[in-house]
Enzyme design. Structure first.
Site, PDB file in Angstrom:
ATOM      1  N   ASP A   9      -7.810  -1.168  -2.179  1.00 51.47           N
ATOM      2  CA  ASP A   9      -7.879  -0.933  -3.624  1.00 51.47           C
ATOM      3  C   ASP A   9      -9.229  -1.338  -4.220  1.00 51.47           C
ATOM      4  OD1 ASP A   9      -5.380  -1.212  -6.257  1.00 51.47           O
ATOM      5  OD2 ASP A   9      -7.258  -0.095  -6.038  1.00 51.47           O
ATOM      6  N   ALA A  23      -1.970   0.582   7.096  1.00 51.57           N
ATOM      7  CA  ALA A  23      -1.655  -0.824   7.391  1.00 51.57           C
ATOM      8  C   ALA A  23      -0.123  -0.892   7.417  1.00 51.57           C
ATOM      9  CB  ALA A  23      -2.225  -1.727   6.299  1.00 51.57           C
ATOM     10  N   SER A  38      -1.319   3.571 -10.874  1.00 52.27           N
ATOM     11  CA  SER A  38      -1.303   4.278 -12.160  1.00 52.27           C
ATOM     12  C   SER A  38      -2.068   5.590 -12.034  1.00 52.27           C
ATOM     13  CB  SER A  38      -1.926   3.409 -13.259  1.00 52.27           C
ATOM     14  OG  SER A  38      -2.778   2.453 -12.684  1.00 52.27           O
ATOM     15  N   TYR A  39      -2.972   5.678 -11.079  1.00 50.99           N
ATOM     16  CA  TYR A  39      -3.749   6.929 -10.966  1.00 50.99           C
ATOM     17  C   TYR A  39      -3.639   7.545  -9.591  1.00 50.99           C
ATOM     18  CZ  TYR A  39      -5.442   4.880 -15.204  1.00 50.99           C
ATOM     19  OH  TYR A  39      -5.471   4.314 -16.440  1.00 50.99           O
ATOM     20  N   SER A  40      -2.798   6.957  -8.736  1.00 55.25           N
ATOM     21  CA  SER A  40      -2.763   7.496  -7.368  1.00 55.25           C
ATOM     22  C   SER A  40      -1.418   7.232  -6.718  1.00 55.25           C
ATOM     23  CB  SER A  40      -3.847   6.801  -6.526  1.00 55.25           C
ATOM     24  OG  SER A  40      -3.537   5.407  -6.459  1.00 55.25           O
ATOM     25  N   GLU A  64      -0.951  -8.257  -3.529  1.00 55.86           N
ATOM     26  CA  GLU A  64      -0.572  -6.831  -3.404  1.00 55.86           C
ATOM     27  C   GLU A  64      -1.695  -6.037  -2.748  1.00 55.86           C
ATOM     28  OE1 GLU A  64      -0.208  -8.742  -6.046  1.00 55.86           O
ATOM     29  OE2 GLU A  64       0.892  -7.746  -7.654  1.00 55.86           O
ATOM     30  N   GLU A  95       2.292  -4.964   2.298  1.00 51.42           N
ATOM     31  CA  GLU A  95       1.565  -5.936   1.478  1.00 51.42           C
ATOM     32  C   GLU A  95       1.909  -7.375   1.870  1.00 51.42           C
ATOM     33  OE1 GLU A  95       1.848  -3.150  -2.577  1.00 51.42           O
ATOM     34  OE2 GLU A  95       2.672  -5.191  -2.575  1.00 51.42           O
ATOM     35  N   ASP A 102     -10.282  -7.424  -8.211  1.00 52.94           N
ATOM     36  CA  ASP A 102      -8.831  -7.393  -8.435  1.00 52.94           C
ATOM     37  C   ASP A 102      -8.087  -7.874  -7.200  1.00 52.94           C
ATOM     38  OD1 ASP A 102      -6.350  -4.896  -9.476  1.00 52.94           O
ATOM     39  OD2 ASP A 102      -6.515  -7.047  -9.848  1.00 52.94           O
ATOM     40  N   ASP A 129      -7.022   4.007   6.632  1.00 50.29           N
ATOM     41  CA  ASP A 129      -6.239   3.299   7.662  1.00 50.29           C
ATOM     42  C   ASP A 129      -4.814   3.134   7.148  1.00 50.29           C
ATOM     43  OD1 ASP A 129      -7.780   2.478   9.895  1.00 50.29           O
ATOM     44  OD2 ASP A 129      -8.796   0.980   8.639  1.00 50.29           O
TER      45      ASP A 129
END
Ligand SMILES: O=C(O)[C@@H]1CCC(=O)N(CCc2ccc(Cl)cc2)[C@H]1c1ccccc1Cl
Length: 325
Positions: free
Chosen positions: A176, A115, A44-46, A162, A119, A158, A113
């Site tokens: 995150d 990955a 939502s912000y990135s 994901e 996910e 959180d 990094d």
């Protein structure tokens, strides 16, 4: 820092000042130093983009945040929390590494990094469920990383499939941290030593409790819903949900809308599908407990029969991950 050595080693043009002394500047790079590639994820912000360092060819994931949007949404605090948390959690294989940050007039950039296997959620969706060996291995790497975070005084808040990424060797990389809670140094590196830890949990008066943030509905802990506080045990509630989901193919608390999901969490309304392994069931039942201080501690989880054959510590990360099938 090693950027200077690296710079010197690769013979970067060495600027000299007026009197011929070498000008040491951090080899931190900027936007133009990267070839940006595909978008890896949108928050939502990135936005996270794959990017290649033009000079070294090394691939990174660069998280780009729009300053105007962050300011408008009053999320500047989260930006600093993410940076400070990642800077505190260096040197653990299970945490995505922040190499450095840079900015331009419009955006902030976090060079992280890459990955490359995406996910854990994506892999789980493709396979529907994990077998016992895979659930045990990925559960162990996630738990080892939670243990490290907690000893560094960081509560993720959180955790969910994901946010568990997989690197090129299929090892875990947790990401995150914008919504993490950094505990004060005094409360950081203690293991549950009983009194202060229990007190911190029980009386809820401890100032390190987080508030005004709720994670993702399916994984949010009852204490966060009930009294808007998160503690280390909140990450272990989410861990219990993840173990359940790897075996069952769905999270334990899921309803038609967030409100109904919250009701199920607060009333501990969930069941195990047939075939759910008994040992794993016992572990999950001791994590999905409404009272945070009654949940298993990390030490007790590590000693649980479900993780019987696991060698904890550095060895875990040197093993070849089991084939996901
Ligand atoms: O703490 C730092 O590393 C620098 C310090 C200097 C600086 O100006 N920034 C950016 C501060 C900032 C944070 C949020 C917004 Cl919306 C705008 C600027 C910080 C920054 C730069 C790039 C990426 C993240 C951050 Cl916090």
């Amino acid at each position: 820092d090693d950027w200077h050595e690296r710079g010197a080693a690769v013979g970067l043009r060495q600027e000299l000042d007026a009197s011929g002394r070498p000008v040491l500047r951090s080899v931190k790079k900027g936007f133009r130093d990267f070839q940006f590639g595909r978008t890896l994820g949108e928050g939502s912000y990135s936005t996270v983009m794959a990017a290649t360092d033009r000079e070294t060819g090394k691939e990174f994931a660069i998280k780009v945040l729009d300053k105007r949007h962050i300011i408008k949404e009053k999320k500047v605090k989260y930006v600093n929390v993410e940076k400070d948390t990642l800077n505190r959690l260096t040197e653990h294989p299970g945490v995505v590494r922040l190499y450095y940050t840079f900015q331009d007039e419009r955006s902030l950039y976090f060079v992280l990094d890459l990955a490359s296997n995406g996910e854990l959620l994506g892999v789980l969706k493709r396979l529907t469920t994990f077998d016992y060996e895979c659930t045990r291995f990925y559960g162990a790497e996630i738990l080892d990383t939670i243990d490290f975070m907690h000893t560094q005084g960081v509560i993720h808040r959180d955790l969910k499939p994901e946010n568990v990424l997989l690197d090129e060797h299929m090892h875990v990389k947790i990401t995150d941290f914008g919504t993490a809670k950094l505990l004060s140094p005094s409360k950081s590196n203690q293991h549950p030593d009983g009194i202060s830890e229990a007190a911190e949990l029980l009386d809820g008066s401890d100032k390190n409790k987080a508030n005004s943030f709720v994670g993702t509905a399916e994984y949010v802990s009852p204490e966060l819903l009930r009294d808007k506080t998160a503690c280390k045990a909140s990450d272990l509630w989410a861990f219990g949900c993840i173990i359940y989901q790897l075996f069952a193919g769905r999270p334990p608390f899921k309803a038609g809308n967030e409100y109904l999901t919250f009701q199920k969490i607060l009333s501990l309304e969930y069941g195990f599908p047939t075939g759910f392994p008994e040992v794993a069931k016992d572990l999950v039942e001791r994590l999905l407990v409404l009272e945070p201080s009654s949940r298993l501690s990390i030490e007790h989880i590590k000693n649980h029969q479900f993780f019987e054959s696991v060698t904890w510590g550095r060895e875990l990360w040197k093993q070849r991950p089991p084939k996901l099938q």
